[in-house]
Design an enzyme around this catalytic site. Structure first.
Site, short mmCIF file in Angstrom:
data_model
loop_
_atom_site.label_atom_id
_atom_site.label_comp_id
_atom_site.label_asym_id
_atom_site.label_seq_id
_atom_site.Cartn_x
_atom_site.Cartn_y
_atom_site.Cartn_z
N LYS A 35 0.76 -0.95 -0.27
CA LYS A 35 -0.14 -0.19 0.76
C LYS A 35 0.71 1.40 0.02
O LYS A 35 2.14 1.20 0.40
CB LYS A 35 -0.67 0.52 1.15
CG LYS A 35 -0.31 -0.16 2.61
CD LYS A 35 -0.94 -0.47 3.27
CE LYS A 35 -0.04 -0.24 5.16
NZ LYS A 35 -0.83 -0.97 6.15
N TYR A 253 16.44 29.58 8.12
CA TYR A 253 15.55 30.19 8.27
C TYR A 253 15.39 30.55 9.84
O TYR A 253 15.29 29.04 10.71
CB TYR A 253 14.25 29.71 7.58
CG TYR A 253 13.52 29.64 5.88
CD1 TYR A 253 13.59 31.12 5.53
CD2 TYR A 253 13.93 28.71 5.39
CE1 TYR A 253 13.57 31.22 4.67
CE2 TYR A 253 13.83 28.85 4.03
CZ TYR A 253 14.36 30.34 3.44
OH TYR A 253 13.43 30.60 2.01
C1 LIG Z 1 -0.28 -1.67 6.88
C2 LIG Z 1 -1.03 -2.97 7.24
C3 LIG Z 1 -0.05 -3.97 7.36
C4 LIG Z 1 1.32 -3.90 7.25
O1 LIG Z 1 1.73 -3.28 9.11
P1 LIG Z 1 3.40 -3.39 9.15
O2 LIG Z 1 3.70 -2.83 10.42
O3 LIG Z 1 4.56 -2.29 7.58
O4 LIG Z 1 4.11 -4.07 8.69
C5 LIG Z 1 -0.63 -5.39 8.33
N1 LIG Z 1 -1.88 -4.97 7.65
C6 LIG Z 1 -2.50 -3.84 7.39
C7 LIG Z 1 -4.27 -4.53 7.70
C8 LIG Z 1 -2.59 -3.14 7.39
O5 LIG Z 1 -3.24 -2.31 7.10
#
Ligand SMILES: *Cc1c(COP(=O)(O)O)cnc(C)c1O
Length: 357
Positions: A35, A253
């Site tokens: 994702k 800045y």
């Molecule tokens: C993002 C996600 C994961 C992966 O989690 P990590 O901590 O990056 O391993 C697993 N399951 C779901 C439902 C997620 O949304």
């Protein structure tokens, strides 16, 4: 020569991390979680580096459809399922598995006319209190799904809130999941990266690693290297200017950093518009030409300043690593008061990526 910033993507390191996870969960299948553009690494790049992955888990349906068009054959799970009944048609057509987390999703499925049945993941809320049916209702929903001709298979799924925090753990969520699903004898999926390493009892049918795949540690007290994980992405740039400042002069800045003594400052071509965290404070580690130095003053949109005082020989063109192979992303995230998840996802589209095989 263009602006020197570059992200270096190491596909062998990614494949190594996938294998390490597979060995850590030897009886499970492994969804590579991709994702958010594969946590900023690029979906296409990551999928190409993992030709033998058991499956891919993603949020964005368009990216999932692109994977099928690109020829990906493995299971693809939509982690948040669909956002409209119309999307179910595409799921059937493109053979996408979906999470179901609302009664409405089940009604949509029951009423849909689909070209073929779809695999569903019944998402159960065991205490995260974000998405999912109350765990105790699993048997009733599972029975209803078993009667639905649009359902090819049912897997029960949950997600842990604190698998990365040993002092809080997963005990209550895990007991609730087991109690609600044991009698169903359905395939299961619950472990994210942290649970894969810390709680083997949760591995089940499918594990769902994201962060660890990309070479970051889910634990604040264990480095990625100590877990055997390799760095996948390095954010690199160069010193594009230097300044010599007298004691009492400020840098950047807001003049938030004031030199206590004469100093040599390096100006690096990387800023918050490249994805470097703007809130990283003075002292955040930066790697330059084999040395570890520190950020000075505020991060600008396109530049940041580092301390070169101990290395008078370093000049324009010195190589800089903001995080990566020489400087763990977890160290930078911790100094900046955030998580490596956020840093990875924030890498900007304007940063060119070079793939190393
Ligand atoms: C993002 C996600 C994961 C992966 O989690 P990590 O901590 O990056 O391993 C697993 N399951 C779901 C439902 C997620 O949304």
């Amino acid at each position: 020569m263009s602006r020197p910033i570059q992200a270096r993507f190491n596909s062998l390191a990614l494949a190594h991390n996938y294998q390490l996870i597979r060995q850590s969960a030897p009886t499970s299948r492994v969804f590579a979680v991709i994702k958010a553009n594969a946590y900023g690494h690029g979906v296409q790049r990551v999928v190409e580096a993992l030709p033998d992955a058991d499956g891919f888990a993603i949020l964005e349906i368009n990216a999932a459809m692109d994977l099928r068009r690109f020829g990906v054959q493995q299971p693809i799970l939509l982690l948040e399922g669909v956002f409209s009944a119309a999307e179910l048609t595409a799921c059937a057509e493109f053979d996408l598995a979906i999470a179901l987390h609302l009664p409405l999703h089940i009604e949509w499925l029951e009423q849909a006319q689909l070209s073929r049945p779809i695999a569903v993941f019944l998402k159960l809320n065991t205490g995260m209190n974000r998405l999912g049916f109350p765990a105790e209702s699993a048997p009733a929903w599972a029975e209803r799904l078993a009667r639905c001709p649009n359902v090819a298979s049912v897997t029960v799924m949950t997600h842990f809130a604190c698998a990365d925090e040993p002092s809080k753990g997963i005990e209550r969520q895990w007991l609730r999941f087991i109690a609600a699903t044991q009698s169903l004898a359905l395939p299961t999926s619950s472990a994210n990266s942290a649970a894969i390493f810390a709680y083997p009892q949760t591995h089940g049918t499918w594990v769902r690693p994201g962060l660890a795949l990309y070479g970051s540690s889910p634990f604040s007290d264990q480095s990625a290297a100590s877990l055997g994980l390799q760095t996948v992405m390095s954010l690199c740039s160069e010193v594009i200017a230097t300044q010599t400042v007298a004691a009492g002069e400020s840098v950047g800045y807001g003049a938030t950093f004031i030199a206590p003594a004469p100093m040599k400052i390096g100006i690096v071509a990387c800023g918050y518009a490249d994805g470097y965290p703007r809130h990283a404070p003075t002292g955040t580690p930066v790697w330059v030409a084999g040395q570890k130095t520190r950020l000075l003053g505020r991060v600008s949109m396109d530049m940041l300043c580092i301390d070169l005082t101990p290395w008078p020989e370093l000049d324009v063109g010195s190589s800089v690593e903001l995080w990566g192979e020489h400087l763990p992303i977890d160290e930078v995230a911790s100094a900046a008061g955030t998580l490596s998840y956020e840093l990875m996802c924030a890498i900007a589209a304007r940063v060119p990526v070079q793939t190393q095989r």
